[in-house]
Design a protein around this motif. Structure first.
Motif, mmCIF file in Angstrom:
data_model
loop_
_atom_site.group_PDB
_atom_site.id
_atom_site.type_symbol
_atom_site.label_atom_id
_atom_site.label_comp_id
_atom_site.label_asym_id
_atom_site.label_seq_id
_atom_site.Cartn_x
_atom_site.Cartn_y
_atom_site.Cartn_z
ATOM 1 N N UNK A 25 0.998 16.874 -76.404
ATOM 2 C CA UNK A 25 0.880 17.798 -77.397
ATOM 3 C C UNK A 25 -0.504 18.606 -77.389
ATOM 4 N N UNK A 26 -1.429 18.044 -76.945
ATOM 5 C CA UNK A 26 -2.784 18.947 -76.764
ATOM 6 C C UNK A 26 -2.496 20.059 -75.793
ATOM 7 N N UNK A 27 -2.047 19.709 -74.713
ATOM 8 C CA UNK A 27 -1.797 20.892 -73.682
ATOM 9 C C UNK A 27 -0.894 21.756 -74.312
ATOM 10 N N UNK A 28 0.230 21.463 -75.091
ATOM 11 C CA UNK A 28 0.961 22.524 -75.584
ATOM 12 C C UNK A 28 0.022 23.467 -76.692
ATOM 13 N N UNK A 29 -0.654 22.668 -77.367
ATOM 14 C CA UNK A 29 -1.368 23.577 -78.640
ATOM 15 C C UNK A 29 -2.388 24.453 -77.784
ATOM 16 N N UNK A 30 -2.976 23.910 -76.911
ATOM 17 C CA UNK A 30 -4.074 24.914 -75.943
ATOM 18 C C UNK A 30 -3.657 25.903 -75.477
ATOM 19 N N UNK A 119 -9.857 13.794 -76.007
ATOM 20 C CA UNK A 119 -8.465 13.335 -76.225
ATOM 21 C C UNK A 119 -7.871 12.281 -75.215
ATOM 22 N N UNK A 120 -8.128 12.347 -74.003
ATOM 23 C CA UNK A 120 -7.513 11.616 -73.035
ATOM 24 C C UNK A 120 -8.486 10.069 -73.036
ATOM 25 N N UNK A 121 -9.559 10.171 -73.417
ATOM 26 C CA UNK A 121 -10.320 8.916 -73.716
ATOM 27 C C UNK A 121 -10.078 8.175 -75.138
ATOM 28 N N UNK A 122 -9.342 8.852 -75.918
ATOM 29 C CA UNK A 122 -9.135 8.343 -77.460
ATOM 30 C C UNK A 122 -8.216 7.003 -77.078
ATOM 31 N N UNK A 123 -7.520 6.786 -76.137
ATOM 32 C CA UNK A 123 -6.503 5.386 -76.202
ATOM 33 C C UNK A 123 -6.977 4.590 -75.137
#
Length: 206
Positions: A25-30, A119-123
């Motif tokens: 989702x982050x990739x698409x939004x960016x 974002x990647x480190x959030x999980x």
């Protein structure tokens, strides 16, 4: 590592990586907001987080997180807060006209990279996931480092391929989102999804 084992690993990772989640989702939004080329910085941040988590898992951090629920929960709550913050930010993002968007200074590549990294480190479940996945495909009778390099390298190639798919899809979607009312709905929808991922992470367990 047997070729058959590697193919099984590639199939599993391909299916898991393609599943929609906060990273995709982050990739698409960016890509929608900044274009696929500048979204490469966000992808680099996400991939850096993946590599850090995979290597940390190989170094034993996954086992440590399993053994220490307090440490795991501390990291998990921080990840939840970050994803919810991203969701609120997306929900409240202003919708500018094409002229206003053209006049607005673009975010720096460094800022895009750091947001992707966060974002990647959030999980923290990624580390635990890697700790559970990798041993299934390692042959204890063969050298560890070459096998780890193959697993990590394969993961990176597959993950980057999916990033490209979502980035191109996001750019195509950007044309449909040109009207302000559609962009506003998209911002709120993506905001709710980020917050939903945060709530899902909050309810997760090691």
């Amino acid at each position: 590592m047997a070729l058959q084992t590697w193919w099984l690993y590639v199939t599993v990772v391909f299916l898991i990586a393609g599943t929609p989640g906060p990273n995709m989702l982050h990739v698409m939004v960016q890509s929608i907001q900044h274009g696929p080329r500048r979204a490469l910085a966000s992808m680099a941040g996400l991939m850096s987080a993946f590599l850090m988590c995979l290597l940390a898992s190989a170094a034993g951090l996954g086992a440590l997180l399993k053994a220490s629920p307090m440490l795991y929960n501390a990291i998990r709550y921080a990840g939840v807060a970050y994803l919810v913050w991203l969701g609120i930010k997306a929900w409240r993002a202003p919708v500018a006209s094409e002229e206003e968007a053209a006049a607005t200074p673009q975010r720096s590549l460094r800022a895009l990279y750091l947001t992707g990294l966060g974002t990647g480190l959030s999980n923290p479940k990624l580390i635990v996931f890697a700790a559970a996945l990798f041993p299934q495909f390692l042959d204890i009778h063969l050298p560890f480092l070459p096998q780890l390099a193959i697993l990590v390298g394969s993961f990176v190639v597959i993950e980057c391929s999916w990033y490209s798919v979502y980035a191109v899809g996001g750019r195509s979607l950007a044309r449909w989102l040109a009207p302000a009312n559609r962009r506003k709905l998209f911002n709120r929808g993506s905001g709710l999804m980020f917050m939903g991922f945060g709530v899902a992470l909050l309810g997760s367990r090691v």
